[in-house]
Design a protein around this motif. Structure first.
Motif, short mmCIF file in Angstrom:
data_model
loop_
_atom_site.label_atom_id
_atom_site.label_comp_id
_atom_site.label_asym_id
_atom_site.label_seq_id
_atom_site.Cartn_x
_atom_site.Cartn_y
_atom_site.Cartn_z
N ASN A 175 -24.99 53.89 -80.98
CA ASN A 175 -25.97 53.41 -81.86
C ASN A 175 -25.57 53.45 -83.13
O ASN A 175 -26.12 53.91 -84.24
CB ASN A 175 -27.18 54.32 -81.77
N LEU B 227 -31.46 61.54 -78.85
CA LEU B 227 -31.88 59.97 -78.79
C LEU B 227 -30.68 59.22 -79.11
O LEU B 227 -30.37 58.26 -78.56
CB LEU B 227 -32.89 59.89 -79.75
N LEU C 57 -29.07 53.08 -76.85
CA LEU C 57 -30.44 52.95 -76.60
C LEU C 57 -30.33 51.60 -76.12
O LEU C 57 -29.55 50.58 -76.28
CB LEU C 57 -31.31 52.78 -77.71
N GLU C 58 -31.61 51.24 -75.31
CA GLU C 58 -31.82 49.92 -74.79
C GLU C 58 -32.35 49.02 -75.80
O GLU C 58 -32.47 49.54 -77.04
CB GLU C 58 -33.05 49.81 -73.94
N GLU D 110 -34.66 47.04 -76.73
CA GLU D 110 -36.16 47.25 -77.31
C GLU D 110 -36.10 48.29 -77.92
O GLU D 110 -36.71 48.47 -79.16
CB GLU D 110 -37.17 47.31 -76.23
N GLU D 111 -35.60 49.56 -77.51
CA GLU D 111 -35.98 51.12 -78.43
C GLU D 111 -35.10 50.84 -79.69
O GLU D 111 -35.63 51.38 -80.69
CB GLU D 111 -35.10 51.79 -77.38
N LYS D 112 -33.83 50.17 -79.36
CA LYS D 112 -33.13 50.14 -80.96
C LYS D 112 -33.88 49.22 -81.65
O LYS D 112 -33.96 49.55 -82.88
CB LYS D 112 -31.72 49.36 -80.40
N ARG D 113 -34.54 48.12 -81.35
CA ARG D 113 -35.28 47.27 -82.23
C ARG D 113 -36.52 48.15 -83.10
O ARG D 113 -36.60 47.97 -84.19
CB ARG D 113 -35.75 45.90 -81.60
N TRP D 114 -37.05 48.89 -82.17
CA TRP D 114 -38.19 49.48 -82.52
C TRP D 114 -37.81 50.65 -83.69
O TRP D 114 -38.23 50.89 -84.70
CB TRP D 114 -38.93 50.04 -81.50
N LEU D 115 -36.56 51.22 -83.26
CA LEU D 115 -36.27 52.47 -84.26
C LEU D 115 -35.63 51.88 -85.40
O LEU D 115 -35.92 52.19 -86.72
CB LEU D 115 -35.04 53.06 -83.47
#
Length: 66
Positions: free
Chosen positions: A7, A38, A43-44, A46-51
């Motif tokens: 990340n 975390l 991260l996947e 989708e999770e990365k985009r959200w974060l």
């Protein structure tokens, strides 16, 4: 050869905004240790985009508070 941290783009974003990881965790209302864990593994998408979206919102919020 130096191993790239998981990340890294999120870590770079936090640093470029002038934050520490613990500060971002606090602003996101996530326990510091949970946030650190975390980021340990990639991260996947989708999770990365959200974060990334949530962290970018923090910059806007902090600018309004100044």
């Amino acid at each position: 050869m130096k191993k790239r941290k998981a990340n890294q783009e999120i870590r770079n974003m936090i640093k470029s905004m002038g934050y520490k990881q613990w500060e971002v965790a606090e602003l996101l209302k996530i326990d510091e240790s949970v946030f650190s864990r975390l980021l340990r593994k990639e991260l996947e998408q989708e999770e990365k985009r959200w974060l990334i979206l949530e962290i970018s919102k923090l910059g806007d919020v902090c600018e309004l508070q100044d």
